[in-house]
Write an enzyme that holds these catalytic residues in place. Sequence first.
Site, PDB file in Angstrom:
ATOM      1  N   GLU A 239     -41.382  17.700 -22.688  1.00 57.80           N
ATOM      2  CA  GLU A 239     -42.682  18.365 -22.577  1.00 57.80           C
ATOM      3  C   GLU A 239     -43.739  17.594 -23.357  1.00 57.80           C
ATOM      4  OE1 GLU A 239     -45.072  22.534 -23.399  1.00 57.80           O
ATOM      5  OE2 GLU A 239     -42.955  22.453 -23.889  1.00 57.80           O
TER       6      GLU A 239
ATOM      7  N   LYS B 118     -26.210  34.677 -27.491  1.00 55.97           N
ATOM      8  CA  LYS B 118     -26.961  34.115 -26.362  1.00 55.97           C
ATOM      9  C   LYS B 118     -27.614  35.173 -25.478  1.00 55.97           C
ATOM     10  CE  LYS B 118     -23.882  30.183 -26.598  1.00 55.97           C
ATOM     11  NZ  LYS B 118     -22.780  29.432 -26.070  1.00 55.97           N
TER      12      LYS B 118
ATOM     13  N   ASP C 288     -25.961  24.233 -30.065  1.00 57.26           N
ATOM     14  CA  ASP C 288     -25.756  24.841 -28.746  1.00 57.26           C
ATOM     15  C   ASP C 288     -27.118  25.316 -28.237  1.00 57.26           C
ATOM     16  OD1 ASP C 288     -25.160  26.393 -26.571  1.00 57.26           O
ATOM     17  OD2 ASP C 288     -23.388  27.315 -27.467  1.00 57.26           O
TER      18      ASP C 288
ATOM     19  N   HIS D  11     -53.294  19.292 -22.799  1.00 56.06           N
ATOM     20  CA  HIS D  11     -52.224  19.219 -21.800  1.00 56.06           C
ATOM     21  C   HIS D  11     -52.625  18.295 -20.658  1.00 56.06           C
ATOM     22  CE1 HIS D  11     -48.642  21.692 -22.450  1.00 56.06           C
ATOM     23  NE2 HIS D  11     -49.386  22.236 -23.405  1.00 56.06           N
TER      24      HIS D  11
END
Length: 560
Positions: free
Chosen positions: A238, A370, A446, A544
């Site tokens: 990104e 998660k 993770d 951006h």
Amino acid sequence: MDVRRRHAELVEAPLKPNKLHHAGKVAPPAPAAFHLTNASSVVVFFSAVYYLLSRWREKIRTGAPLHFVAPSEMVAIASLVGSFVWFFGFDFVQSLILRPSLETWTNDETEKAEEVIVVPLKPKMVEPIPEEKVIGTVNITSAEDEEIINSVVAGTTPSYSLESKLGDCRRAAGIRREALQRATGRSLEGLPLDGFDYQSILGQCCEMPVGYVQIPVGIVGPLKLDGVEYTVPMATTEGTLVASTNRGCKAIAMSGGATSVILRDGMTRAPVVRFGTVTRAADLKFFLESPANFDAISAVFNSSSRFGRLQGIKCAIAGKNLYMRFSCSTGDAMGMNMVSKGVQNVLDFLHKDFPDIEVMGISGNFCSDKKPAAMNWIEGRGKSVVCEAILKGDVVRKILKTSVEALVELNVLKNLTGSAMAGALGGFNAHASNILTAIYIATGQDPAQNVESSHCLTMMEAVNEGQDLHVSVSMPCIEVGTVGGGTQLGSQSACLNLLGVKGANKKTPGDNSRQLARIVAGSVLAGEISLMSALAAGHLVKSHMKYNRSSKDVLKVASS
Ligand code: ADP
């Protein structure tokens, strides 16, 4: 070159999979008119050559300058080039100039592009390649490999067994990859195979590898945190994320640095068990929560690891089902395996006093791994960290291009009120998960645990009579380790090394992983400061457009 013979070969050669001829797309036979125009182009070609040679000889004889080109000679040159292009086809001429790689497998973009340029009778000049040798990017080194690929494609050799059968992880990955390309007819070109240690992931990080994905790693810093300066690696695609976080680091450093506190450190696992009655489920709840039983239970739990140490058990009942949330310290490991082993020991032990216990699952989602859960938000999971900085008013104006008042107001409206309006769970921040996930990927954490790890409350208050800005992030569930899982892989451990937290802390086990959690919180603080400032100053879209939305024509890039 014998043009006629070559042309005859081209017309008659069976079409092979190549850029002009994909599986399932057969070029139609050449029409008679086409033969006529090809013959004409040959005549034009040789006539032009003959004329130009005779003009050249004439100039040498008369001593005329060679570089002077008469209109008739220009026409001859144009005819020469035109007839050549017509005869061999534009794409062949282009291929001589651009020299593309021999791309044999289908991929969506080329397929689309080629639909436009396919012209019968202008196939590319490729040597006939047996179907099974059309292999894209893998070097098949032996007939034995070829045989194994065929048996994987046929399903006689299970793809997952290649590593154990061959004893060579790189070879297994190459064969699996080739079998996959052949079976699917889809190209894996662009997904690298070489340059990776496949042995290092065997039985630990990833099964059935066929390559690896590359993610660029950028750095931010120095992040001045607790009196130490860190350079923090972030793996991301990104644009603006690294640049923005870096600006936040600068604002923090120019204001004297950030400070962090670890409030809690414990990984959790919550099995679900079932009894015949509510009473029996309640019996076990009281047994587990009684301080009198803690020593016996923790002795059983702790026997599974040198590092896992039981901290407590929290129970919840749903009818005759009992959820038991075990919490334990795990040294420098993130600790999911460690806590699961300890829990299994306790479940086995409980069978003696509770023979009617029925273990339904070692994880009953009360853990909660998660998934977003209020349990984690309130109780914490992994490392619970708070991190603060007091930004000087001057820095807010000069570096962040906004004001203390604007930031405080926007924080209330966006991170507090806006998130409350949205019914957020742990999402009282601007983009904590952006920074956290990039660091997780770089350091071998993770990445799926970014769900609860990104729970974050960002606060901003004016201090020092409104001159300066107090900013903090409270993050109750940073689940990180510096041993185990993906942390031992080459690139990930290099990033941990950059931070000075690679591997196990020999002096005080757990210090490395706690230090990493502090760094994550400090980096999130920097990211929050910078994005909130960009929003307050109205710069977000502009930056951006500059860093994230390049001016490249995306369609052209994709099909090139
Ligand atoms: P996780 O529990 O995070 O899934 P592992 O199951 O791989 O990770 O556990 C970590 C392994 O590393 C264990 O076998 C443990 O004994 C070992 N280890 C060595 N040093 C440490 C340390 N300082 N802290 C935690 N574990 C350690």
